[in-house]
Design an enzyme around this catalytic site. Sequence first.
Site, PDB file in Angstrom:
ATOM      1  N   HIS A  93       0.821  -1.209   0.000  1.00 43.52           N
ATOM      2  CA  HIS A  93       0.000   0.000   0.000  1.00 43.52           C
ATOM      3  C   HIS A  93       0.850   1.251   0.000  1.00 43.52           C
ATOM      4  O   HIS A  93       1.994   1.234   0.440  1.00 43.52           O
ATOM      5  CB  HIS A  93      -0.958   0.006   1.193  1.00 43.52           C
ATOM      6  N   ALA A  94       0.265   2.327  -0.499  1.00 36.55           N
ATOM      7  CA  ALA A  94       0.967   3.605  -0.518  1.00 36.55           C
ATOM      8  C   ALA A  94      -0.027   4.748  -0.614  1.00 36.55           C
ATOM      9  O   ALA A  94      -1.131   4.597  -1.121  1.00 36.55           O
ATOM     10  CB  ALA A  94       1.921   3.674  -1.707  1.00 36.55           C
TER      11      ALA A  94
END
Lengths: 151, 97
Positions: A66-67
Amino acid sequence: MTPIPVTSALVTLEDPPADPTECVELLLDLAVDAGRVTDRAAVRDALLERESMGATGVGMGVAIPHARSPAVTAPTVGFARSTVGIDFDAPDGEPATLLVLLLVPESADAEHVDLLSSVSRGLVDPEVRERLATAESETAVVHTLQEVLAQ
Amino acid sequence: MTAERTVTVSHEVGLHARPAREVVDTASGFDATVTVGRVADEGHAEHDDSASAASLLELTALGVGTGEAVRVRAEGPDERDAVDAVADVVAGTGGEA
């Protein structure tokens, strides 16, 4: 209007590369092709930086790379699954077979945490994992993920 | 018997990423079963979930942010040591909240 986080364009039932970095890149390509990313290199860097802080294998055969990045246009969930399993350094040692990408725009700090926790909460349920593992179409995966996000 | 301690999470990112991983590593070193639950959720049937401290997925699902109070509970032969060790890592302070 903000698009819904997951669509069939963001899901693949084809086996991703067994290398974790290449797998993250494949998930990112889904998001790029779906028009969710304005700068692929920037989001790639953000995802790989997060992996370098501690890989996102969370156990039970699940990895959630995730980012958060200004180059992301809307909250986005991507999905792939691996038949062989990919080493995302999970604490339980299980290779990841369910791979869920989460991307959120820079502005959405609370949303980021909420998206991560609601997706994780859904994946704690063995029935949800089973449905994702056995889904026979992208649409079936999308429906399961939408149910998870709605809870 | 159950041992428990309430601590405030001081990790900037909350109970997530590296801190969550440290909690899992710490909890895995004990025989006791250790759980972590958000204090604010207690008594709310809908949200009254606690996470196994040995599961990164469950801890991530809990979604605890910085500044939130959580209750660490341990049950087992080494529950006192387990609750102290895990509570310190959850708090991120190495001491009392």
